[in-house]
Design a protein around this motif. Structure first.
Motif, PDB file in Angstrom:
ATOM      1  N   SER A   1       0.809  -1.217   0.000  1.00  0.00           N
ATOM      2  CA  SER A   1       0.000   0.000   0.000  1.00  0.00           C
ATOM      3  C   SER A   1       0.844   1.270   0.000  1.00  0.00           C
ATOM      4  O   SER A   1       0.312   2.344  -0.241  1.00  0.00           O
ATOM      5  CB  SER A   1      -0.917   0.019   1.230  1.00  0.00           C
ATOM      6  N   SER A   2       2.170   1.157   0.285  1.00  0.00           N
ATOM      7  CA  SER A   2       3.003   2.361   0.415  1.00  0.00           C
ATOM      8  C   SER A   2       4.334   2.272  -0.327  1.00  0.00           C
ATOM      9  O   SER A   2       5.383   2.546   0.247  1.00  0.00           O
ATOM     10  CB  SER A   2       3.262   2.643   1.898  1.00  0.00           C
ATOM     11  N   PRO A   3       4.332   1.864  -1.608  1.00  0.00           N
ATOM     12  CA  PRO A   3       5.616   1.801  -2.328  1.00  0.00           C
ATOM     13  C   PRO A   3       6.243   3.179  -2.490  1.00  0.00           C
ATOM     14  O   PRO A   3       7.463   3.306  -2.607  1.00  0.00           O
ATOM     15  CB  PRO A   3       5.233   1.200  -3.687  1.00  0.00           C
ATOM     16  N   LEU A   4       5.405   4.206  -2.481  1.00  0.00           N
ATOM     17  CA  LEU A   4       5.918   5.557  -2.658  1.00  0.00           C
ATOM     18  C   LEU A   4       6.843   5.963  -1.510  1.00  0.00           C
ATOM     19  O   LEU A   4       7.805   6.701  -1.710  1.00  0.00           O
ATOM     20  CB  LEU A   4       4.759   6.545  -2.775  1.00  0.00           C
ATOM     21  N   LEU A   5       6.548   5.483  -0.308  1.00  0.00           N
ATOM     22  CA  LEU A   5       7.379   5.821   0.850  1.00  0.00           C
ATOM     23  C   LEU A   5       8.808   5.322   0.675  1.00  0.00           C
ATOM     24  O   LEU A   5       9.765   6.005   1.042  1.00  0.00           O
ATOM     25  CB  LEU A   5       6.777   5.233   2.129  1.00  0.00           C
ATOM     26  N   VAL A   6       8.947   4.122   0.131  1.00  0.00           N
ATOM     27  CA  VAL A   6      10.281   3.569  -0.097  1.00  0.00           C
ATOM     28  C   VAL A   6      11.039   4.420  -1.107  1.00  0.00           C
ATOM     29  O   VAL A   6      12.228   4.747  -0.918  1.00  0.00           O
ATOM     30  CB  VAL A   6      10.194   2.114  -0.587  1.00  0.00           C
ATOM     31  N   THR A   7      10.370   4.790  -2.175  1.00  0.00           N
ATOM     32  CA  THR A   7      11.005   5.627  -3.204  1.00  0.00           C
ATOM     33  C   THR A   7      11.455   6.957  -2.626  1.00  0.00           C
ATOM     34  O   THR A   7      12.582   7.406  -2.852  1.00  0.00           O
ATOM     35  CB  THR A   7      10.030   5.877  -4.366  1.00  0.00           C
ATOM     36  N   ILE A   8      10.567   7.577  -1.847  1.00  0.00           N
ATOM     37  CA  ILE A   8      10.921   8.864  -1.232  1.00  0.00           C
ATOM     38  C   ILE A   8      12.075   8.686  -0.257  1.00  0.00           C
ATOM     39  O   ILE A   8      12.993   9.506  -0.196  1.00  0.00           O
ATOM     40  CB  ILE A   8       9.695   9.464  -0.504  1.00  0.00           C
ATOM     41  N   GLY A   9      12.039   7.592   0.497  1.00  0.00           N
ATOM     42  CA  GLY A   9      13.103   7.325   1.463  1.00  0.00           C
ATOM     43  C   GLY A   9      14.458   7.170   0.791  1.00  0.00           C
ATOM     44  O   GLY A   9      15.471   7.695   1.276  1.00  0.00           O
ATOM     45  N   ILE A  10      14.485   6.444  -0.324  1.00  0.00           N
ATOM     46  CA  ILE A  10      15.748   6.254  -1.043  1.00  0.00           C
ATOM     47  C   ILE A  10      16.254   7.585  -1.598  1.00  0.00           C
ATOM     48  O   ILE A  10      17.458   7.882  -1.531  1.00  0.00           O
ATOM     49  CB  ILE A  10      15.576   5.220  -2.172  1.00  0.00           C
ATOM     50  N   TRP A  11      15.344   8.394  -2.119  1.00  0.00           N
ATOM     51  CA  TRP A  11      15.753   9.698  -2.639  1.00  0.00           C
ATOM     52  C   TRP A  11      16.270  10.597  -1.514  1.00  0.00           C
ATOM     53  O   TRP A  11      17.238  11.355  -1.704  1.00  0.00           O
ATOM     54  CB  TRP A  11      14.590  10.369  -3.361  1.00  0.00           C
ATOM     55  N   CYS A  12      15.643  10.523  -0.355  1.00  0.00           N
ATOM     56  CA  CYS A  12      16.122  11.309   0.788  1.00  0.00           C
ATOM     57  C   CYS A  12      17.517  10.861   1.198  1.00  0.00           C
ATOM     58  O   CYS A  12      18.382  11.689   1.510  1.00  0.00           O
ATOM     59  CB  CYS A  12      15.158  11.162   1.969  1.00  0.00           C
ATOM     60  N   PHE A  13      17.735   9.549   1.182  1.00  0.00           N
ATOM     61  CA  PHE A  13      19.058   9.027   1.515  1.00  0.00           C
ATOM     62  C   PHE A  13      20.078   9.451   0.473  1.00  0.00           C
ATOM     63  O   PHE A  13      21.235   9.733   0.794  1.00  0.00           O
ATOM     64  CB  PHE A  13      19.007   7.496   1.605  1.00  0.00           C
ATOM     65  N   ALA A  14      19.651   9.518  -0.786  1.00  0.00           N
ATOM     66  CA  ALA A  14      20.553   9.888  -1.879  1.00  0.00           C
ATOM     67  C   ALA A  14      21.026  11.334  -1.768  1.00  0.00           C
ATOM     68  O   ALA A  14      22.017  11.712  -2.397  1.00  0.00           O
ATOM     69  CB  ALA A  14      19.868   9.662  -3.224  1.00  0.00           C
ATOM     70  N   LEU A  15      20.341  12.138  -0.967  1.00  0.00           N
ATOM     71  CA  LEU A  15      20.773  13.524  -0.771  1.00  0.00           C
ATOM     72  C   LEU A  15      22.176  13.583  -0.162  1.00  0.00           C
ATOM     73  O   LEU A  15      22.930  14.524  -0.416  1.00  0.00           O
ATOM     74  CB  LEU A  15      19.782  14.269   0.129  1.00  0.00           C
ATOM     75  N   THR A  16      22.511  12.573   0.638  1.00  0.00           N
ATOM     76  CA  THR A  16      23.850  12.515   1.228  1.00  0.00           C
ATOM     77  C   THR A  16      24.905  12.385   0.144  1.00  0.00           C
ATOM     78  O   THR A  16      25.956  13.036   0.191  1.00  0.00           O
ATOM     79  CB  THR A  16      23.959  11.331   2.204  1.00  0.00           C
ATOM     80  N   PHE A  17      24.611  11.549  -0.842  1.00  0.00           N
ATOM     81  CA  PHE A  17      25.538  11.401  -1.969  1.00  0.00           C
ATOM     82  C   PHE A  17      25.638  12.697  -2.756  1.00  0.00           C
ATOM     83  O   PHE A  17      26.732  13.120  -3.159  1.00  0.00           O
ATOM     84  CB  PHE A  17      25.080  10.263  -2.877  1.00  0.00           C
ATOM     85  N   LEU A  18      24.500  13.348  -2.978  1.00  0.00           N
ATOM     86  CA  LEU A  18      24.505  14.635  -3.688  1.00  0.00           C
ATOM     87  C   LEU A  18      25.376  15.643  -2.949  1.00  0.00           C
ATOM     88  O   LEU A  18      26.148  16.382  -3.575  1.00  0.00           O
ATOM     89  CB  LEU A  18      23.074  15.167  -3.811  1.00  0.00           C
ATOM     90  N   PHE A  19      25.258  15.675  -1.630  1.00  0.00           N
ATOM     91  CA  PHE A  19      26.060  16.594  -0.829  1.00  0.00           C
ATOM     92  C   PHE A  19      27.548  16.305  -1.001  1.00  0.00           C
ATOM     93  O   PHE A  19      28.360  17.230  -1.136  1.00  0.00           O
ATOM     94  CB  PHE A  19      25.674  16.471   0.646  1.00  0.00           C
ATOM     95  N   GLN A  20      27.911  15.033  -1.014  1.00  0.00           N
ATOM     96  CA  GLN A  20      29.316  14.661  -1.183  1.00  0.00           C
ATOM     97  C   GLN A  20      29.831  15.057  -2.564  1.00  0.00           C
ATOM     98  O   GLN A  20      30.981  15.493  -2.704  1.00  0.00           O
ATOM     99  CB  GLN A  20      29.485  13.143  -0.995  1.00  0.00           C
TER     100      GLN A  20
END
Length: 232
Positions: A146-165
């Motif tokens: 029921s919440s696949p979107l949450l996983v996608t958003i979570g991964i993108w939020c985590f990817a912000l760390t890579f963007l910062f680096q």
């Protein structure tokens, strides 16, 4: 839900940790090597930092000593160059290179260097994203149908760390280039000492490359663990 705690993707984390450990060891060994070499003019790193700021016509940026080992930094909010105890009063080529690098950030700030401004703007976003990423992924995984979107958003939020680096890389490399250019111009170091300082700053830059690689590997791991399930 993927079996998160004992899976083959941990090899990616191990690789990231190994790369980061090697980079940290390399910069420490390089720093220690040239820490034994005092500059011929007998200048302290803190004095060189003040000379650099003066020559760059940067006023109102004090140079202070702080506790810790290689905790040197430039704070664009307080406009202060902070040098660690190990660096501030040292006359070594390594210490002068580190001090000059932090002054390079002050120069970037003074000329409104865009990657530095972008990195500063990303800090609160990345901090927020890193806090909510794993909870979002876990909640989305538990209630996946029921919440696949949450996983996608979570991964993108985590990817912000890579963007910062990634954004950090040009900031750090540019600060080192500015530092070496100023040291050559004001002749604080001679050609031989300048090459030593270059090696110290190059080694330091590798730690940021290693951090970016480690962040990318973590993002890849999350995509492997959860990406396939979004198509189920």
């Amino acid at each position: 839900m993927p079996y998160m705690f004992f899976d083959k993707t941990y090899i990616l984390i191990i690789i990231g940790v190994a790369i980061s450990a090697w980079a940290s060891s390399y910069v420490n060994s390089t720093y220690r090597k040239y820490e034994k070499v005092s500059n011929k003019k007998g200048l302290k790193a803190s004095d060189v930092a003040r000379l650099i700021l003066r020559d760059a016509n940067i006023n109102g940026v004090p140079v202070q000593e702080i506790s810790g080992d290689l905790t040197d930094n430039y704070n664009s909010h307080t406009k202060i160059v902070s040098l660690s105890e190990r660096v501030s009063e040292s006359r070594s080529v390594s210490a002068i290179g580190v001090a000059a690098h932090e002054c390079g950030h002050a120069i970037q700030d003074d000329v409104a260097y865009m990657p530095l401004k972008l990195r500063g703007a990303l800090v609160p976003v990345v901090n927020f994203g890193s806090k909510i990423s794993i909870p979002l992924i876990l909640i989305g995984a538990i209630f996946f149908s029921s919440s696949p979107l949450l996983v996608t958003i979570g991964i993108w939020c985590f990817a912000l760390t890579f963007l910062f680096q990634v954004v950090t890389l040009p900031v750090e490399f540019n600060a080192s280039r500015r530092a070496l250019a100023v040291l050559a111009e004001n002749q604080a170091l001679d050609d031989e000492e300048l090459e030593m300082a270059r090696k110290v700053l190059t080694a330091a830059a590798l730690t940021y490359v290693a951090a970016a690689v480690a962040s990318l590997l973590q993002v890849i791991r999350l995509v492997i663990l959860f990406g396939g399930n979004r198509r189920d």
